[in-house]
Design an enzyme around this catalytic site. Sequence first.
Site, mmCIF file in Angstrom:
data_model
loop_
_atom_site.group_PDB
_atom_site.id
_atom_site.type_symbol
_atom_site.label_atom_id
_atom_site.label_comp_id
_atom_site.label_asym_id
_atom_site.label_seq_id
_atom_site.Cartn_x
_atom_site.Cartn_y
_atom_site.Cartn_z
ATOM 1 N N SER A 24 1.121 64.563 89.572
ATOM 2 C CA SER A 24 1.382 63.135 89.314
ATOM 3 C C SER A 24 1.368 62.793 87.835
ATOM 4 O O SER A 24 0.382 63.021 87.142
ATOM 5 C CB SER A 24 0.323 62.252 89.986
ATOM 6 O OG SER A 24 0.268 62.486 91.350
ATOM 7 N N HIS A 55 6.349 61.432 91.111
ATOM 8 C CA HIS A 55 6.770 62.811 91.382
ATOM 9 C C HIS A 55 8.292 62.860 91.409
ATOM 10 O O HIS A 55 8.919 62.304 92.307
ATOM 11 C CB HIS A 55 6.230 63.278 92.731
ATOM 12 C CG HIS A 55 4.772 63.571 92.712
ATOM 13 N ND1 HIS A 55 4.275 64.846 92.732
ATOM 14 C CD2 HIS A 55 3.713 62.761 92.654
ATOM 15 C CE1 HIS A 55 2.964 64.801 92.692
ATOM 16 N NE2 HIS A 55 2.589 63.547 92.647
ATOM 17 N N HIS A 77 2.441 66.223 99.584
ATOM 18 C CA HIS A 77 1.014 66.186 99.906
ATOM 19 C C HIS A 77 0.805 66.007 101.411
ATOM 20 O O HIS A 77 1.681 65.471 102.101
ATOM 21 C CB HIS A 77 0.349 65.001 99.197
ATOM 22 C CG HIS A 77 0.536 64.979 97.712
ATOM 23 N ND1 HIS A 77 1.698 64.521 97.137
ATOM 24 C CD2 HIS A 77 -0.278 65.358 96.696
ATOM 25 C CE1 HIS A 77 1.595 64.615 95.818
ATOM 26 N NE2 HIS A 77 0.408 65.134 95.523
ATOM 27 N N TYR A 79 -1.080 63.838 102.650
ATOM 28 C CA TYR A 79 -1.156 62.398 102.945
ATOM 29 C C TYR A 79 0.215 61.760 103.163
ATOM 30 O O TYR A 79 0.309 60.654 103.695
ATOM 31 C CB TYR A 79 -1.943 61.644 101.864
ATOM 32 C CG TYR A 79 -1.335 61.617 100.473
ATOM 33 C CD1 TYR A 79 -0.189 60.872 100.200
ATOM 34 C CD2 TYR A 79 -1.917 62.325 99.432
ATOM 35 C CE1 TYR A 79 0.361 60.853 98.927
ATOM 36 C CE2 TYR A 79 -1.373 62.313 98.147
ATOM 37 C CZ TYR A 79 -0.237 61.576 97.910
ATOM 38 O OH TYR A 79 0.312 61.562 96.665
ATOM 39 N N GLU A 80 1.270 62.451 102.763
ATOM 40 C CA GLU A 80 2.613 61.921 103.010
ATOM 41 C C GLU A 80 3.032 62.157 104.459
ATOM 42 O O GLU A 80 4.108 61.729 104.872
ATOM 43 C CB GLU A 80 3.621 62.587 102.065
ATOM 44 C CG GLU A 80 3.392 62.217 100.603
ATOM 45 C CD GLU A 80 4.297 63.000 99.665
ATOM 46 O OE1 GLU A 80 5.467 62.623 99.529
ATOM 47 O OE2 GLU A 80 3.825 63.999 99.077
ATOM 48 N N ALA A 107 -3.447 65.635 88.953
ATOM 49 C CA ALA A 107 -4.226 64.491 88.513
ATOM 50 C C ALA A 107 -5.483 64.483 89.369
ATOM 51 O O ALA A 107 -5.421 64.762 90.566
ATOM 52 C CB ALA A 107 -3.441 63.215 88.732
ATOM 53 N N MET A 205 -6.132 65.360 95.748
ATOM 54 C CA MET A 205 -5.528 65.405 97.086
ATOM 55 C C MET A 205 -4.444 66.479 97.192
ATOM 56 O O MET A 205 -3.555 66.393 98.056
ATOM 57 C CB MET A 205 -4.910 64.036 97.410
ATOM 58 C CG MET A 205 -5.879 62.873 97.264
ATOM 59 S SD MET A 205 -5.063 61.289 97.496
ATOM 60 C CE MET A 205 -6.378 60.141 96.990
ATOM 61 N N SER A 206 -4.504 67.485 96.331
ATOM 62 C CA SER A 206 -3.425 68.489 96.348
ATOM 63 C C SER A 206 -3.975 69.879 96.028
ATOM 64 O O SER A 206 -5.161 70.138 96.162
ATOM 65 C CB SER A 206 -2.362 68.100 95.308
ATOM 66 O OG SER A 206 -2.876 68.235 93.996
ATOM 67 N N ASN A 229 -8.868 59.367 85.940
ATOM 68 C CA ASN A 229 -9.787 58.241 86.138
ATOM 69 C C ASN A 229 -11.156 58.804 86.484
ATOM 70 O O ASN A 229 -11.255 59.931 86.960
ATOM 71 C CB ASN A 229 -9.287 57.367 87.303
ATOM 72 C CG ASN A 229 -9.134 58.166 88.587
ATOM 73 O OD1 ASN A 229 -8.146 58.870 88.778
ATOM 74 N ND2 ASN A 229 -10.120 58.106 89.438
ATOM 75 N N HIS A 241 -3.478 53.449 91.375
ATOM 76 C CA HIS A 241 -2.528 54.523 91.109
ATOM 77 C C HIS A 241 -1.853 54.357 89.746
ATOM 78 O O HIS A 241 -1.496 55.343 89.106
ATOM 79 C CB HIS A 241 -1.489 54.583 92.237
ATOM 80 C CG HIS A 241 -0.600 55.781 92.181
ATOM 81 N ND1 HIS A 241 -1.096 57.074 92.126
ATOM 82 C CD2 HIS A 241 0.744 55.906 92.161
ATOM 83 C CE1 HIS A 241 -0.087 57.922 92.066
ATOM 84 N NE2 HIS A 241 1.047 57.246 92.087
#
Length: 268
Positions: A24, A55, A77, A79-80, A107, A205-206, A229, A241
Amino acid sequence: MTDAIEYLQSLTSIRPKIAVVLGSGLGGFAEELSDRREIPYTEIPGWPRSTAIGHAGKLVFGRIGRLGVAAMSGRVHLYEGYGPQAVTFGVRVLRALGIESIVFTNAAGGINLTLERGGLVLISDHINLQGSNPLMGPNDDSIGPRFPDMSEAYSKEYRETAKALAHEMGIKLTEGVYVALSGPSYETPAEIRFLRTIGADVVGMSTVPEVIVANHMGMKVLGLSCVTNMAAGILPQKINHEEVLETGAMVRDTLVRFMKALLPRLAE
Ligand code: HPA
């Protein structure tokens, strides 16, 4: 997958041995390659499309100096809504194209209190809390073993090279453990306290499914997290985000400079 491999082989004569996966807000690196051939994921047979903002979704072949490099700009990902097979499709194709070494960037939220927004973390190890493993199901013994060893999932040799180079370049690089959750909701402060207790330094998350598959196929792996962050509950503010993408843009130049110097070193 055969279709994707044949299609890509027909498009470029560059046969790189090293690849990078850009997370990201970190896609800028791909623009730095010379003799560039960009292939949108939508044009590659069977390649899953990334839907996440930030992306780009393209595979780029090019060079740094004389070194051939493949760059996945954007990834998909869990989550997609994609399964672990789709999430690791790109890495499998890259391996089939002859890639032997791979650098993953992502990220991540900083859990370790000594980290700062915009910092770079060299991933020393990971914790998989995504609730799935891309190797579940029948194993193809011709690709890798049923029970692959993960005791050095992130090459020690590569990490030493990266640390020495960062030192030479005056770039601050700390080492840490990456924990992967499925997302897409960010963590709660209680979850972050738990993750800190179990030994995680950064959260994202990846990356973990791809690293598992890369290890299974015998590739050498390096991982870099950009702390976009501080994780939930550390600072008196919410996570969004936009902040994640903004920080990605902030550290872009440092990361690009570092990777341009790093890839030739790893390839030596
Ligand atoms: N948590 C999970 N994933 C992330 C974060 C975070 O705080 N920041 C960037 N990716």
